[in-house]
Motif scaffolding. Structure first.
Motif, PDB file in Angstrom:
ATOM      1  N   LYS A   1      39.202  50.911  51.456  1.00  0.00           N
ATOM      2  CA  LYS A   1      38.208  51.115  51.144  1.00  0.00           C
ATOM      3  C   LYS A   1      37.786  52.337  50.235  1.00  0.00           C
ATOM      4  O   LYS A   1      36.349  52.656  50.531  1.00  0.00           O
ATOM      5  N   SER A   2      38.712  53.636  49.981  1.00  0.00           N
ATOM      6  CA  SER A   2      39.004  54.310  50.002  1.00  0.00           C
ATOM      7  C   SER A   2      38.136  54.751  48.220  1.00  0.00           C
ATOM      8  O   SER A   2      38.342  53.669  47.357  1.00  0.00           O
ATOM      9  N   PRO A   3      37.856  55.293  47.712  1.00  0.00           N
ATOM     10  CA  PRO A   3      37.140  55.633  45.801  1.00  0.00           C
ATOM     11  C   PRO A   3      38.931  55.877  45.297  1.00  0.00           C
ATOM     12  O   PRO A   3      38.869  55.842  43.911  1.00  0.00           O
ATOM     13  N   GLN A   4      40.012  55.906  45.745  1.00  0.00           N
ATOM     14  CA  GLN A   4      41.551  55.307  45.161  1.00  0.00           C
ATOM     15  C   GLN A   4      42.122  53.653  44.693  1.00  0.00           C
ATOM     16  O   GLN A   4      42.474  53.574  44.169  1.00  0.00           O
ATOM     17  N   THR A   5      40.926  52.814  45.021  1.00  0.00           N
ATOM     18  CA  THR A   5      41.138  51.447  44.920  1.00  0.00           C
ATOM     19  C   THR A   5      40.151  51.114  44.628  1.00  0.00           C
ATOM     20  O   THR A   5      38.732  51.331  44.498  1.00  0.00           O
ATOM     21  N   ALA A   6      40.312  50.258  43.419  1.00  0.00           N
ATOM     22  CA  ALA A   6      39.288  49.132  43.237  1.00  0.00           C
ATOM     23  C   ALA A   6      39.744  47.682  42.829  1.00  0.00           C
ATOM     24  O   ALA A   6      41.075  47.238  42.377  1.00  0.00           O
ATOM     25  N   VAL A   7      38.664  46.940  42.723  1.00  0.00           N
ATOM     26  CA  VAL A   7      38.865  45.288  43.153  1.00  0.00           C
ATOM     27  C   VAL A   7      38.646  44.944  41.134  1.00  0.00           C
ATOM     28  O   VAL A   7      36.627  44.696  41.394  1.00  0.00           O
ATOM     29  N   HIS A   8      39.588  45.043  40.539  1.00  0.00           N
ATOM     30  CA  HIS A   8      38.879  44.493  39.175  1.00  0.00           C
ATOM     31  C   HIS A   8      39.603  42.699  39.208  1.00  0.00           C
ATOM     32  O   HIS A   8      40.107  41.599  40.780  1.00  0.00           O
ATOM     33  N   LEU A   9      37.664  41.511  38.944  1.00  0.00           N
ATOM     34  CA  LEU A   9      37.789  40.665  38.915  1.00  0.00           C
ATOM     35  C   LEU A   9      38.122  39.721  37.338  1.00  0.00           C
ATOM     36  O   LEU A   9      37.265  40.143  36.677  1.00  0.00           O
ATOM     37  N   VAL A  10      39.169  39.527  37.467  1.00  0.00           N
ATOM     38  CA  VAL A  10      39.117  38.049  36.613  1.00  0.00           C
ATOM     39  C   VAL A  10      38.427  36.973  35.890  1.00  0.00           C
ATOM     40  O   VAL A  10      38.329  36.598  36.810  1.00  0.00           O
ATOM     41  N   THR A  11      37.419  36.666  35.268  1.00  0.00           N
ATOM     42  CA  THR A  11      36.786  35.455  34.538  1.00  0.00           C
ATOM     43  C   THR A  11      37.073  35.026  33.255  1.00  0.00           C
ATOM     44  O   THR A  11      37.482  35.783  32.534  1.00  0.00           O
ATOM     45  N   LEU A  12      36.586  34.190  33.288  1.00  0.00           N
ATOM     46  CA  LEU A  12      36.332  32.969  31.939  1.00  0.00           C
ATOM     47  C   LEU A  12      35.018  33.463  31.891  1.00  0.00           C
ATOM     48  O   LEU A  12      34.512  32.649  32.526  1.00  0.00           O
ATOM     49  N   LEU A  13      34.694  32.499  30.159  1.00  0.00           N
ATOM     50  CA  LEU A  13      32.900  32.829  30.037  1.00  0.00           C
ATOM     51  C   LEU A  13      32.426  31.509  30.751  1.00  0.00           C
ATOM     52  O   LEU A  13      32.440  30.045  29.498  1.00  0.00           O
ATOM     53  N   GLU A  14      33.177  30.668  31.472  1.00  0.00           N
ATOM     54  CA  GLU A  14      32.879  28.892  31.500  1.00  0.00           C
ATOM     55  C   GLU A  14      32.180  29.343  32.804  1.00  0.00           C
ATOM     56  O   GLU A  14      32.226  30.885  34.639  1.00  0.00           O
ATOM     57  N   ASP A  15      30.628  28.493  33.328  1.00  0.00           N
ATOM     58  CA  ASP A  15      30.735  28.745  34.893  1.00  0.00           C
ATOM     59  C   ASP A  15      30.924  29.200  36.245  1.00  0.00           C
ATOM     60  O   ASP A  15      30.517  29.166  36.765  1.00  0.00           O
ATOM     61  N   MET A  16      32.184  27.666  36.464  1.00  0.00           N
ATOM     62  CA  MET A  16      32.373  28.442  37.607  1.00  0.00           C
ATOM     63  C   MET A  16      33.340  29.379  37.664  1.00  0.00           C
ATOM     64  O   MET A  16      33.039  29.930  38.632  1.00  0.00           O
ATOM     65  N   PRO A  17      34.337  30.302  37.265  1.00  0.00           N
ATOM     66  CA  PRO A  17      34.989  31.431  37.518  1.00  0.00           C
ATOM     67  C   PRO A  17      33.646  32.488  37.173  1.00  0.00           C
ATOM     68  O   PRO A  17      33.731  33.406  38.302  1.00  0.00           O
ATOM     69  N   VAL A  18      32.524  32.688  36.485  1.00  0.00           N
ATOM     70  CA  VAL A  18      31.618  33.452  36.367  1.00  0.00           C
ATOM     71  C   VAL A  18      30.553  33.542  37.796  1.00  0.00           C
ATOM     72  O   VAL A  18      30.583  34.125  38.324  1.00  0.00           O
ATOM     73  N   GLN A  19      30.975  32.201  38.580  1.00  0.00           N
ATOM     74  CA  GLN A  19      30.064  31.841  39.897  1.00  0.00           C
ATOM     75  C   GLN A  19      30.764  32.616  41.191  1.00  0.00           C
ATOM     76  O   GLN A  19      30.236  33.644  41.835  1.00  0.00           O
TER      77      GLN A  19
END
Length: 328
Positions: A186-204
Motif C-alpha cells: 500500500k506504499s508509493p513504492q508499489t504500483a498495480v498495472h492493469l492490462v486490457t484490450l480494446l474490447e468491451d469485457m476487458p475494459v469493463q
C-alpha cells in the motif's frame, strides 16, 4: 552500475485472461532492468508462462537469470511454489523447517491450502515483499520486482488477503508478517498495472478492478492497452467504410488497373467495411480507457510469434513510461 533508484520498486501486473498480462510483465521486467539494473520477475500461478516466453526450462523454486537487458542489466525469474514458500515461512518465524518437511509428507500442506485458499495468497505476497525488501551488505538485492499476478477478477482479494488475515491476529508472527506485507503493497513504492484490450469485457473488468483496488487503498499504476492494431485504410476511406458506404464498384477500377478481376471488388468491400467497423468500435473504447483517469500505455499487436526479440521490442516501448530518466 545501476542508474538512479526507481520510484516504484514493486510492479504488480494484472489483466483479464487473454489480454497478454504475462507478456507485458516480462517486457516490463526487461525495461526496468536496462542500464545495469537487476530485476526479479515473479510468477504466481504455476503456469510456467515466463519460462515459455524466455525459452528456458521450467523454473524451479529458485531465482534464475532468464535474460540480459540492454546495458548489461539482468532479469531473474522465480516461479513461486506454495509448499516451499510455506516451509520458508515456518523456518523464518518459527524455526520449523524440519516440521514443514514432515507436514509435506503427510499431505497437510495441500490440505491446509485447500481448506484455506487465502493461505496461498498470503504466502505468495509474503515472498514478494521479502524480495522487494531484501538486502545484502546493506544494498538492495533487486532494483525492482515485477509480479505476474492473478487476473483482474481476483487481484484485489489476492493483494489484500494478507491484511485481512492480519486483522484476525492482534499480535505475533502472523500480525507482524501481515503488517510488513501491507506496508509495502500500500506504499508509493508499489504500483498495480492493469492490462486490457480494446474490447468491451476487458475494459469493463479493468474499470471494475480499479474501483476495487482504490477502495482498499492499493495503488493503481498504468493501464496498458495491449495488442492495439492500426487501421489498414486511409482516414477518409475508413470513415466511409465504417458507415457501410464503400462498394465493390468503387474498388473495381483499381483492381483492374493491376490486372485483377473487377468482380473481386464486392468481397473486398465487405471485408473493408467489417474492418472499418471493428476499428471504429475499438477506437471508441479508447475514450472509455481515458475516462479511467490513469496514465495509459499502448502496445501494438506485433506480427509473428512472441519470442525474445518481440519482448525486447515491447520493452523498448515501455521504458519511457516506467523509467522517468528514459523519457528525459
Amino acid at each position: 552500475m545501476s542508474s538512479e533508484p526507481l520510484p516504484v520498486r514493486c510492479h504488480v501486473v494484472t489483466g483479464k485472461g487473454g489480454t497478454g498480462k504475462t507478456t507485458v510483465a516480462a517486457a516490463l521486467a526487461l525495461a526496468l532492468a536496462a542500464d545495469g539494473r537487476t530485476v526479479l520477475l515473479v510468477e504466481t500461478e504455476g503456469r510456467q508462462g515466463i519460462a515459455q516466453l524466455f525459452d528456458t526450462p521450467p523454473l524451479p523454486y529458485e531465482e534464475r537469470r532468464v535474460a540480459v537487458a540492454r546495458g548489461g542489466g539482468e532479469v531473474k525469474a522465480l516461479a513461486i511454489d506454495t509448499e516451499e514458500a510455506l516451509m520458508e515461512y515456518l523456518d523464518l518465524f518459527y524455526n520449523l523447517r524440519r516440521a514443514g518437511r514432515a507436514l509435506r509428507k503427510m499431505g497437510a500442506i495441500d490440505f491446509a491450502t485447500a481448506i484455506a485458499p487465502g493461505l496461498r495468497d498470503v504466502l505468495i505476497t509474503g515472498k514478494v515483499k521479502e524480495a522487494v525488501t531484501r538486502r545484502h551488505d546493506g544494498k538492495r538485492v533487486y532494483d525492482a520486482v515485477v509480479v505476474d499476478a492473478p487476473p483482474t477478477g481476483r487481484i484485489t482479494r489476492f493483494l489484500n488477503v494478507t491484511g485481512e488475515m492480519g486483522q484476525l491476529a492482534r499480535s505475533g508472527p502472523i500480525k507482524t508478517q501481515s503488517d510488513g506485507v501491507m506496508a509495502v503493497l500500500k506504499s508509493p513504492q508499489t504500483a498495480v498495472h492493469l492490462v486490457t484490450l480494446l474490447e468491451d469485457m476487458p475494459v469493463q473488468e479493468t474499470a471494475d478492478a480499479i474501483k476495487e483496488l482504490t477502495a482498499v487503498g492499493l495503488p493503481v499504476g498504468h493501464v496498458v492497452v495491449n495488442m492495439a492494431t492500426e487501421p489498414l485504410l486511409p482516414e477518409a476511406s475508413l470513415s466511409r467504410a465504417a458507415e457501410g458506404r464503400l462498394t465493390g464498384a468503387e474498388l473495381a477500377p483499381a483492381l483492374e488497373s493491376v490486372h485483377l478481376p473487377g468482380a473481386l471488388g464486392d468481397p473486398l468491400a465487405v471485408e473493408a467495411v467489417e474492418h472499418a467497423q471493428r476499428w471504429a468500435a475499438q477506437d471508441a473504447l479508447r475514450g472509455d480507457v481515458a475516462a479511467l483517469g490513469r496514465p495509459t500505455i499502448e502496445l501494438p499487436l506485433l506480427p509473428g510469434p512472441m519470442d525474445l526479440g518481440a519482448l525486447f521490442d515491447l520493452a523498448g516501448r515501455l521504458e519511457a513510461h516506467v523509467r522517468p530518466e528514459a523519457a528525459a
